[in-house]
Motif scaffolding. Structure first.
Motif, short mmCIF file in Angstrom:
data_model
loop_
_atom_site.label_atom_id
_atom_site.label_comp_id
_atom_site.label_asym_id
_atom_site.label_seq_id
_atom_site.Cartn_x
_atom_site.Cartn_y
_atom_site.Cartn_z
N ALA A 203 15.41 -20.27 87.15
CA ALA A 203 14.88 -18.91 87.21
C ALA A 203 15.59 -18.08 88.28
O ALA A 203 15.92 -16.92 88.06
CB ALA A 203 13.37 -18.94 87.46
N LEU A 204 15.81 -18.68 89.45
CA LEU A 204 16.48 -17.96 90.53
C LEU A 204 17.92 -17.63 90.18
O LEU A 204 18.40 -16.52 90.48
CB LEU A 204 16.42 -18.78 91.82
CG LEU A 204 15.07 -18.84 92.53
CD1 LEU A 204 15.13 -19.75 93.75
CD2 LEU A 204 14.62 -17.43 92.95
N THR A 205 18.62 -18.57 89.57
CA THR A 205 20.02 -18.28 89.20
C THR A 205 20.08 -17.23 88.09
O THR A 205 20.99 -16.40 88.06
CB THR A 205 20.75 -19.56 88.75
OG1 THR A 205 19.98 -20.22 87.72
CG2 THR A 205 20.95 -20.51 89.92
N ALA A 206 19.08 -17.24 87.19
CA ALA A 206 19.03 -16.20 86.16
C ALA A 206 18.82 -14.83 86.79
O ALA A 206 19.47 -13.85 86.41
CB ALA A 206 17.91 -16.50 85.16
N CYS A 207 17.92 -14.76 87.78
CA CYS A 207 17.69 -13.48 88.48
C CYS A 207 18.94 -13.04 89.23
O CYS A 207 19.28 -11.85 89.24
CB CYS A 207 16.52 -13.63 89.46
SG CYS A 207 14.90 -13.73 88.68
N PHE A 236 11.75 -13.90 87.34
CA PHE A 236 11.32 -15.17 87.93
C PHE A 236 10.16 -15.77 87.15
O PHE A 236 10.15 -16.96 86.83
CB PHE A 236 10.95 -14.98 89.39
CG PHE A 236 10.64 -16.26 90.11
CD1 PHE A 236 11.66 -17.14 90.44
CD2 PHE A 236 9.34 -16.60 90.45
CE1 PHE A 236 11.40 -18.34 91.08
CE2 PHE A 236 9.07 -17.78 91.09
CZ PHE A 236 10.09 -18.66 91.41
N ALA A 237 9.16 -14.93 86.82
CA ALA A 237 8.00 -15.43 86.10
C ALA A 237 8.38 -15.94 84.71
O ALA A 237 7.99 -17.04 84.31
CB ALA A 237 6.94 -14.32 85.98
N VAL A 238 9.16 -15.17 83.98
CA VAL A 238 9.56 -15.56 82.63
C VAL A 238 10.50 -16.76 82.67
O VAL A 238 10.38 -17.70 81.86
CB VAL A 238 10.22 -14.38 81.90
CG1 VAL A 238 10.91 -14.83 80.62
CG2 VAL A 238 9.19 -13.31 81.58
N GLY A 239 11.45 -16.76 83.61
CA GLY A 239 12.39 -17.86 83.70
C GLY A 239 11.71 -19.19 83.96
O GLY A 239 12.03 -20.21 83.33
N VAL A 240 10.76 -19.20 84.88
CA VAL A 240 10.02 -20.43 85.17
C VAL A 240 9.20 -20.85 83.95
O VAL A 240 9.14 -22.03 83.59
CB VAL A 240 9.12 -20.25 86.40
CG1 VAL A 240 8.16 -21.43 86.55
CG2 VAL A 240 9.96 -20.12 87.67
N ASP A 241 8.55 -19.88 83.30
CA ASP A 241 7.71 -20.20 82.15
C ASP A 241 8.51 -20.82 81.01
O ASP A 241 8.08 -21.81 80.41
CB ASP A 241 7.01 -18.93 81.66
CG ASP A 241 5.68 -18.71 82.37
OD1 ASP A 241 5.44 -19.40 83.38
OD2 ASP A 241 4.91 -17.86 81.93
N TYR A 242 9.65 -20.23 80.69
CA TYR A 242 10.45 -20.75 79.58
C TYR A 242 10.90 -22.19 79.87
O TYR A 242 10.84 -23.06 78.99
CB TYR A 242 11.68 -19.87 79.34
CG TYR A 242 11.36 -18.53 78.71
CD1 TYR A 242 10.11 -18.27 78.17
CD2 TYR A 242 12.32 -17.53 78.64
CE1 TYR A 242 9.82 -17.05 77.58
CE2 TYR A 242 12.04 -16.29 78.05
CZ TYR A 242 10.79 -16.06 77.53
OH TYR A 242 10.51 -14.86 76.96
N CYS A 243 11.36 -22.42 81.08
CA CYS A 243 11.77 -23.78 81.44
C CYS A 243 10.58 -24.74 81.41
O CYS A 243 10.70 -25.90 81.01
CB CYS A 243 12.41 -23.78 82.82
SG CYS A 243 14.00 -22.94 82.90
#
Length: 710
Positions: A203-207, A236-243
């Motif tokens: 998520a952090l790298t995506a952001c 961050f919220a969406v990235g963590v959720d998808y993973c």
């Protein structure tokens, strides 16, 4: 399942994990590096506005008459004229800074106890906040020396300096609070350090990559200063959720006895597909903000589309590559007390969900009605929603230095901090009729070379004075002169912005409801599920609106979160929350209904499929919801009122969506509808179906005809 796109991508990534992982890292580094070097371009006042106020700003910009940053300093004393010595010292100190121009003589208030000193910052207003510190120091120095008076300062540059510093501090606070919170929640969910670090890292790298791409894009589509905060919040919220969805399904399959190869294949084909569908739905829903007619929302749309796309692609490409590489090492760094919960978390959450579902499915009419009543009660305050473009004096709380200064100056000099600025454009500004009209106003600046004039007019009664100015005073003054007069300023800008939002919200709403309907119709081949999804979303949004109005407009319970009621909701908030929640709710809806459809496809009855689908997704949905609520709640604790409203509104909506809506309303409504849930329109029956079944273990389940071995 053999032709499932998500499965093909997942298997390819697992086969070519070095390429997938190194390619992701290279992409992140390049995007962040190039974007960071290019810098972000912020929108101008004209670009951020609408209506007559935006037209006035554009006329000034085209004529090369960019605003200078105006400042007001009020000196107050206990006795009439007691401010004179301090005012002389202050005027001298301001002049010595070399940063001010147009320094006017002090003007006394009606009771003689206050004096107002006005001036402008030299140079471009856009950079005035970077150069205002010597002026702030001069004002503070006089205040320290003269304890017999009180000094208040308010203006574009001083407020901009305050705002810039605060945004920087708030963004750091959000980042350094949200990340450990999410990590802690994932650690509890999985019971292992590596499994917890994986979603946070992706998520952090995506952001990070999204920040860089957004900076590049800002050179074409200029951005508002809070857009980066909105991007981080969403990304961050969406990235963590998808993973989390993907990883949880892979862990569930391993716990069910599948080998690593089969577990990853099933996760790619099921949760991977759900991630693609929900991600695309979020992006298309966000595109609805382009229809608002406001550059602010176009920037928000672009930011969220970029970060959701990157997070989605990371989840279906680099995540399966990492899972293939790590294998059982995903459970490395086990925490003894938490690992037990991590191993049994799915079964435990399933048992809890099963106990909650039993009464819901046995009495669906009662629970559906009860859930709707609860949501409607929460939504009731929204009927009295009032929106406005909150000024800086409301953004930082009534006790902040900025708000106190604004309030004090307004009381002593009504209309002083927020006067209207009338911009007059004519073919010949020196024409007799135009000159005669201009002579009827005080504080007129005529720019002969540009055929433009500026008039400053106090608005002590706000919008009522603005309406009179626009509809009566200006038409009467300039009628027949050929001149065109436009009003800008804080009050005019807020009014025009609100008017444009009211015009823009209907096409945006129609767009996102149509998109949601079509995506759900194609995904599940059922118009009943599509309509149900829209109605559930509307109930969630209405409840979120109601809570926002109750807390931030009326102040009910606002002190509990360190905020206060300001009498209105930030004007851009309702539209933004509507679009975001319609998008985000698809995460849970697609994930849960897909699992129900899986069970139904295996031959289970609809009630049994509902029970199994919700029990099996309860752990992932709960974990994802807790993370989203935690991240959004962090924004609810920041300093600015609009960030607080956004954080609390989204946190409440996600909490309600994951509990009342998904655990009570959705199963009860689907139970009542029974087999009608799966009705396929005749025209859709010929289209290829999205397979919602699990692939069988073994070589035949391989989407590309090869295993993951090697």
């Amino acid at each position: 399942m053999g032709r499932n796109l998500a499965a093909r991508i997942g298997v390819w990534s697992a086969h070519h994990r070095k390429t997938a992982i190194l390619g992701w890292l290279l992409f992140v580094v390049l995007a962040a590096g190039i974007g960071g070097a290019s810098g972000m371009v912020e929108m101008t006042n004209a670009e951020n506005g609408a209506g007559d106020s935006a037209r006035a700003e554009q006329i000034l910009s085209d004529a090369g008459l960019s605003h200078r940053s105006g400042e007001l300093v009020m000196v107050s004393s206990a006795e009439p004229d007691g401010w004179r010595t301090a005012a002389r010292e202050l005027t001298a100190a301001l002049g010595k800074t070399g940063e001010v121009t147009g320094l006017a003589a002090p003007v006394a208030s009606e009771n003689g106890k206050d004096a107002l000193i006005t001036f402008e910052m030299k140079g471009d207003a856009a950079t005035a906040s970077d150069r205002v510190q010597p002026v702030l120091d001069a004002v503070e120095g006089v205040q320290k020396e003269r304890t017999d008076v009180t000094v208040h300062q308010f203006g574009d540059a001083s407020a901009g300096k305050w705002l810039g510093d605060l945004l920087s501090d708030d963004f750091k606070k959000a980042e350094f609070t949200a990340v450990p919170l999410a990590l802690g929640i994932l650690l509890v969910a999985f019971g292992a350090v590596v499994a917890a670090l994986l979603p946070v890292g992706l998520a952090l790298t995506a952001c990070l990559a999204a920040f860089g791409l957004l900076s590049l894009a800002s050179h074409q589509l200029h951005l508002f200063q809070t857009t980066y905060s909105v991007m981080f919040l969403m990304g961050f919220a969406v990235g963590v959720d998808y993973c989390l969805f993907y990883l949880r399904r892979e862990r569930d399959e391993r716990a069910a006895g599948r080998d690593a190869e089969t577990a990853l294949r099933i996760a790619a084909a099921t949760s991977g597909r759900s991630v693609l569908v929900s991600g695309l739905t979020v992006m298309v829903a966000m595109a609805g903000m382009f229809l608002s007619g406001l550059l602010l929302f176009k920037g928000f749309a672009l930011a969220t589309i970029i970060v959701v796309f990157i997070a989605m692609m990371g989840s279906v490409t680099v995540l399966p590559a990492l899972l293939s590489w790590l294998g059982d090492r995903i459970d490395a760094g086990r925490v003894p007390l938490l690992n037990r919960r991590g191993k049994r978390g799915t079964k435990q959450s399933g048992r809890i969900a099963g106990k909650l579902l039993r009464p819901v499915l046995s009495k669906p009419k009662f629970f559906a009605a009860a859930a709707v009543v609860v949501l409607l009660v929460l939504a009731a305050p929204a009927l009295g929603m009032k929106t406005e473009e909150l000024g800086l004096e409301k953004q930082f709380g009534s006790n902040s230095q900025l708000a106190v200064a604004y309030r004090s100056i307004s009381e002593a000099f009504p209309g002083g901090p927020a006067p209207a600025q009338v911009v007059v454009e004519a073919d010949d500004i020196e024409a007799p009729g135009v000159r005669k009209a201009l002579d009827g106003f005080d504080k007129v600046a005529v720019h002969r070379a540009q055929n433009v004039a500026e008039i400053e007019i106090p608005l002590p009664h706000g919008e009522s004075d603005l309406t009179e100015l626009r509809e009566e005073r200006l038409p009467a003054a300039f009628d027949g002169t050929g001149a065109r007069a436009y009003v800008t300023g804080e009050v005019a800008g807020s009014t025009d912005f609100n008017d444009q939002l009211k015009r823009g919200i209907l096409p945006v709403f129609l767009f996102i409801t149509a998109v949601t309907f079509l995506v759900m119709l194609f995904c599940f081949r059922s118009y009943v599920i599509a309509v149900t999804a829209i109605l559930l979303n509307l109930l969630s949004v209405g409840a979120a609106y109601g809570v926002m109005v109750a807390v931030f407009q009326h102040g009910w319970g606002a002190s509990l979160i360190g905020s206060e009621g300001v009498g209105a909701i930030e004007s851009w908030m309702p539209l933004f929350v509507l679009v975001v929640l319609f998008g985000l709710s698809m995460d849970y809806h697609v994930f849960v209904v897909s699992r129900i459809r899986e069970a139904r496809g295996r031959g289970l009855s609809t009630p049994a499929a509902i029970d199994e689908g919700i029990r099996r997704t309860a752990g992932a949905v709960t974990g994802a919801a807790v993370i989203m609520v935690a991240v959004f709640s962090v924004f609810g604790t920041l300093s600015m009122q609009d960030m607080q409203q956004m954080g609390v509104g989204l946190a409440v909506a996600v909490l309600l969506d994951a509990t009342i809506v998904r655990m009570v309303l959705l199963p009860s409504v689907m139970a009542l509808l029974g087999e009608r849930n799966w009705r396929t329109p005749r025209g859709l029956s010929r289209l290829p179906a999205l397979d919602h079944s699990e692939p069988e273990p073994g070589p035949a389940a391989d989407p590309v005809g090869t295993g993951l071995r090697g």
